[in-house]
Design a protein around this motif. Structure first.
Motif, PDB file in Angstrom:
ATOM      1  N   PHE A   8       0.800  -1.228   0.000  1.00 15.22           N
ATOM      2  CA  PHE A   8       0.000   0.000   0.000  1.00 15.22           C
ATOM      3  C   PHE A   8       0.832   1.276   0.000  1.00 15.22           C
ATOM      4  CE2 PHE A   8      -3.420  -2.420   2.660  1.00 15.22           C
ATOM      5  CZ  PHE A   8      -3.837  -3.085   1.517  1.00 15.22           C
ATOM      6  N   THR A   9       0.456   2.235  -0.826  1.00 15.94           N
ATOM      7  CA  THR A   9       1.009   3.586  -0.722  1.00 15.94           C
ATOM      8  C   THR A   9       0.477   4.187   0.579  1.00 15.94           C
ATOM      9  OG1 THR A   9      -0.921   4.539  -1.800  1.00 15.94           O
ATOM     10  CG2 THR A   9       0.950   3.970  -3.225  1.00 15.94           C
ATOM     11  N   ASP A  11      -1.482   6.708   0.889  1.00 17.65           N
ATOM     12  CA  ASP A  11      -2.916   6.973   0.719  1.00 17.65           C
ATOM     13  C   ASP A  11      -3.734   5.694   0.880  1.00 17.65           C
ATOM     14  OD1 ASP A  11      -2.146   9.493   0.171  1.00 17.65           O
ATOM     15  OD2 ASP A  11      -2.616   9.434  -1.977  1.00 17.65           O
ATOM     16  N   GLU A  12      -3.244   4.634   0.264  1.00 16.09           N
ATOM     17  CA  GLU A  12      -3.954   3.351   0.380  1.00 16.09           C
ATOM     18  C   GLU A  12      -3.937   2.836   1.813  1.00 16.09           C
ATOM     19  OE1 GLU A  12      -3.006   1.843  -4.209  1.00 16.09           O
ATOM     20  OE2 GLU A  12      -1.719   1.221  -2.555  1.00 16.09           O
ATOM     21  N   THR A  13      -2.842   3.119   2.528  1.00 15.00           N
ATOM     22  CA  THR A  13      -2.755   2.685   3.932  1.00 15.00           C
ATOM     23  C   THR A  13      -3.777   3.458   4.774  1.00 15.00           C
ATOM     24  OG1 THR A  13      -0.395   2.374   3.546  1.00 15.00           O
ATOM     25  CG2 THR A  13      -1.130   2.200   5.813  1.00 15.00           C
ATOM     26  N   LEU A  15      -6.604   4.631   3.669  1.00 18.26           N
ATOM     27  CA  LEU A  15      -7.919   4.043   3.346  1.00 18.26           C
ATOM     28  C   LEU A  15      -8.127   2.731   4.094  1.00 18.26           C
ATOM     29  CD1 LEU A  15      -8.194   4.624  -0.517  1.00 18.26           C
ATOM     30  CD2 LEU A  15      -9.555   5.708   1.298  1.00 18.26           C
ATOM     31  N   PHE A  16      -7.047   1.960   4.181  1.00 15.68           N
ATOM     32  CA  PHE A  16      -7.134   0.692   4.897  1.00 15.68           C
ATOM     33  C   PHE A  16      -7.502   0.941   6.369  1.00 15.68           C
ATOM     34  CE2 PHE A  16      -4.884  -2.111   7.851  1.00 15.68           C
ATOM     35  CZ  PHE A  16      -5.592  -3.290   7.636  1.00 15.68           C
ATOM     36  N   LYS A 174       5.862   1.647  -8.164  1.00 16.67           N
ATOM     37  CA  LYS A 174       5.229   1.887  -6.870  1.00 16.67           C
ATOM     38  C   LYS A 174       6.255   1.680  -5.741  1.00 16.67           C
ATOM     39  CE  LYS A 174       0.903   0.629  -4.565  1.00 16.67           C
ATOM     40  NZ  LYS A 174      -0.236  -0.292  -4.554  1.00 16.67           N
TER      41      LYS A 174
END
Ligand code: SAH
Length: 347
Positions: A8-9, A11-13, A15-16, A174
């Motif tokens: 995860f980036t 941002d994705e982290t 969201l997680f 990534k």
């Protein structure tokens, strides 16, 4: 299956964490633990409550690779690490104590795929079966583990281990981006080099997207006819097209584009030097010469005198030229020797 949290980036982290009812700042804390402090388990993340740690443990994995073997070169101290992936395959990473540009810095050479599909005749990795692309988390975890196991952390990173990085473009970019994050490894773009055998559309994409990571291209021959034999990818993306592209448009990186050139007895003539000059007339390049490791019946490594005289011929290019030291050859850790097997002798 559990999630590999290093995929995860930031941002994705975030969201997680939102998805499990936690605040966004938890993501930065996690990044600080994983990349800054190089912690391998949720148990060590002391600013998370016990219940959060338990939940994270149930859902995610921090460190997906298992180190199964570690060898040190008796000649130059180069270390090679064998990692087992979650699905039971093997990859290798190498810690070089003296990088190929002789800056005295440490370099970690990481893998991007399990095996390789490119079929270069002089490369050992080409002889093992291709299994799959590495996930972003598996690319990053090589750095975590090599740093943790060696206790050393001032590194350059080169994508020059097993695999073709630009056949795994998204995960590689990534991973490189996360390495560069302030909250990630905080490595300068100048310290990250991606090496490709010349996947033209991905090089175009890389230039288009204006990435600042260093780019290296494995050229290895100056005649298309010969290159198509040693590097089958040349039949699809011939070296003239590569040179054309770089003559028109260069990557954004601060450093020059590196051309890697594996030295064999049959690709170091005066004509090779002339062709090289003609091909890359308008490109900002430097040349990194790599004396061939593990000669076969068809290809042999030139003598030091032959290498010297080729370097003399190359003076007509008027560009920086370095000769890469062959580090870790006694542990099969040098360029083109990685096979991801414990007992590569059996190949
Ligand atoms: N697939 C990418 C990344 C691998 S980098 C690429 O081709 O660039 C590995 C480097 O080692 C490449 O420049 C490759 O040309 C070189 N290499 C492969 N086999 C070698 C060998 N036997 N001796 C010396 N260099 C080799």
């Amino acid at each position: 299956m559990k999630q590999l949290i290093k995929n995860f980036t930031i941002d994705e982290t975030e969201l997680f964490f939102a998805s499990i009812g936690e605040k966004a700042y938890r993501a930065r804390q996690l990044y600080a633990w994983m990349y800054g402090k190089n912690v391998a388990t949720f148990d060590e993340m002391s600013n998370y409550s016990k219940s959060l740690r338990a939940l994270l443990k149930q859902k995610c994995v921090v460190s997906p690779l298992i180190c199964e073997d570690r060898q040190t070169s008796q000649i130059d101290g180069t270390e090679k690490f064998l990692f087992k992936t979650y699905d039971g395959h093997y990859i290798e990473s190498v810690l070089l104590k003296n990088d190929f540009n002789d800056t005295g810095r440490l370099t970690i050479c990481i893998s991007s795929q399990i095996g390789c599909q490119m079929g270069c005749t002089f490369c050992h990795t080409a002889r093992i079966p291709f299994i799959r692309n590495l996930e972003t988390a598996e690319i990053l975890d090589q750095i975590n583990q090599v740093r943790r196991l060696s206790g050393l952390s001032n590194n350059n990173i080169v994508f020059m281990g097993m695999g073709e990085p630009f056949m795994n473009y998204n995960n590689v970019i990534k991973a490189a981006t996360i390495m560069n994050y302030t909250f990630g490894f905080h490595l300068s773009v100048r310290k990250i080099t991606i090496s490709t055998c010349g996947i033209l559309p991905r090089i175009e994409q890389f230039i288009e997207e204006e990435h600042l990571f260093n780019l290296a291209v494995s050229l290895n021959d100056t005649s298309s006819e010969k290159r198509s034999v040693s590097m089958p990818i040349n039949r699809k993306y011939p070296l003239e097209k590569l040179a054309d592209l770089f003559n028109k448009k260069m990557p954004k990186a601060h450093n020059r584009l590196t051309l890697e050139y594996v030295l064999r007895k049959d690709n170091i003539s005066k004509d090779d030097a002339k062709r090289l000059k003609k091909l890359f007339k308008y490109s900002r390049i430097k040349l990194n010469l790599i004396p061939l490791n593990c000669s076969t019946d068809n290809t042999a490594r030139p003598s030091d005198e032959e290498i010297e005289s080729f370097i003399k011929e190359l003076e007509i290019l008027n560009i920086p030229i370095t000769v890469r030291k062959s580090l870790g050859s006694d542990i099969d850790g040098a360029c083109g020797q990685l096979s991801g097997k414990k007992y590569s002798d059996s190949l």
